[in-house]
Scaffold this motif. Structure first.
Motif, mmCIF file in Angstrom:
data_model
loop_
_atom_site.group_PDB
_atom_site.id
_atom_site.type_symbol
_atom_site.label_atom_id
_atom_site.label_comp_id
_atom_site.label_asym_id
_atom_site.label_seq_id
_atom_site.Cartn_x
_atom_site.Cartn_y
_atom_site.Cartn_z
ATOM 1 N N VAL A 179 0.851 -1.192 0.000
ATOM 2 C CA VAL A 179 0.000 0.000 0.000
ATOM 3 C C VAL A 179 0.886 1.240 0.000
ATOM 4 O O VAL A 179 1.509 1.573 1.002
ATOM 5 C CB VAL A 179 -0.950 0.003 1.225
ATOM 6 N N THR A 180 0.933 1.907 -1.129
ATOM 7 C CA THR A 180 1.654 3.158 -1.243
ATOM 8 C C THR A 180 0.662 4.300 -1.044
ATOM 9 O O THR A 180 -0.553 4.081 -0.988
ATOM 10 C CB THR A 180 2.331 3.262 -2.624
ATOM 11 N N LEU A 181 1.162 5.512 -0.942
ATOM 12 C CA LEU A 181 0.297 6.655 -0.659
ATOM 13 C C LEU A 181 -0.841 6.776 -1.665
ATOM 14 O O LEU A 181 -1.983 7.038 -1.286
ATOM 15 C CB LEU A 181 1.126 7.947 -0.628
ATOM 16 N N ASP A 182 -0.559 6.517 -2.923
ATOM 17 C CA ASP A 182 -1.605 6.641 -3.943
ATOM 18 C C ASP A 182 -2.645 5.524 -3.853
ATOM 19 O O ASP A 182 -3.728 5.646 -4.413
ATOM 20 C CB ASP A 182 -0.994 6.698 -5.344
ATOM 21 N N ARG A 183 -2.351 4.445 -3.136
ATOM 22 C CA ARG A 183 -3.309 3.338 -2.983
ATOM 23 C C ARG A 183 -3.962 3.316 -1.605
ATOM 24 O O ARG A 183 -4.800 2.469 -1.338
ATOM 25 C CB ARG A 183 -2.598 2.003 -3.217
ATOM 26 N N LEU A 184 -3.564 4.248 -0.725
ATOM 27 C CA LEU A 184 -4.081 4.277 0.639
ATOM 28 C C LEU A 184 -5.502 4.810 0.651
ATOM 29 O O LEU A 184 -5.762 5.932 0.229
ATOM 30 C CB LEU A 184 -3.174 5.159 1.516
ATOM 31 N N ASP A 197 11.092 1.070 -0.892
ATOM 32 C CA ASP A 197 10.079 0.111 -0.442
ATOM 33 C C ASP A 197 9.185 0.664 0.674
ATOM 34 O O ASP A 197 8.489 -0.088 1.339
ATOM 35 C CB ASP A 197 10.725 -1.207 -0.028
ATOM 36 N N PHE A 198 9.188 1.972 0.881
ATOM 37 C CA PHE A 198 8.319 2.583 1.889
ATOM 38 C C PHE A 198 6.865 2.347 1.523
ATOM 39 O O PHE A 198 6.475 2.419 0.362
ATOM 40 C CB PHE A 198 8.594 4.088 1.979
#
Length: 121
Positions: A64-69, A85-86
């Motif tokens: 889950v990256t910021l755009d998928r949160l 990998d953050f």
């Protein structure tokens, strides 16, 4: 009584060819009628390039990256924000909170005054 296996020039060439094609030592042994250890031993004595098992590819489906949160997802950061990998936890968030149950336990610590009062009662 069976005769012992001998490494003739022809068998060595056959071993080299099979080794170069990527066959496992076990499979080469089956084809030559010998054990896997006999194959490995000969490969080492011939100083053929040793092969390593391919490293398993780590596939993370739920990264889950910021755009998928999403709004109902745990926004607990995982890793170093400067690294490639953050990501975020992404588990279902506790209603009204930005984190999942496990991360709420870390983020929200009971007030010590309230805790002492509750213990005294």
């Amino acid at each position: 009584m069976t005769t012992p296996f001998e490494w003739t020039d022809e068998r060595v060439e056959e071993l080299k060819k099979m080794w170069d094609t990527g066959l496992s030592a076990s499979e080469i042994g089956r084809r030559l009628g010998i054990t896997k250890n006999a194959v490995v031993g000969k490969v080492r004595r011939l100083d053929l390039a040793m092969r390593r098992a391919p490293a398993p590819v780590k596939i993370e489906v739920n990264v889950v990256t910021l755009d998928r949160l999403g709004t109902n997802m745990c926004s607990w950061p995982v890793g170093d924000p400067g690294s490639e990998d953050f990501r975020f936890c992404g588990e279902p968030a506790v209603p009204g909170k930005p984190y999942c149950q496990a991360h709420c336990k870390i983020a929200y610590v009971a007030n010590t005054k309230n805790r002492k009062r509750d213990e005294a009662a």
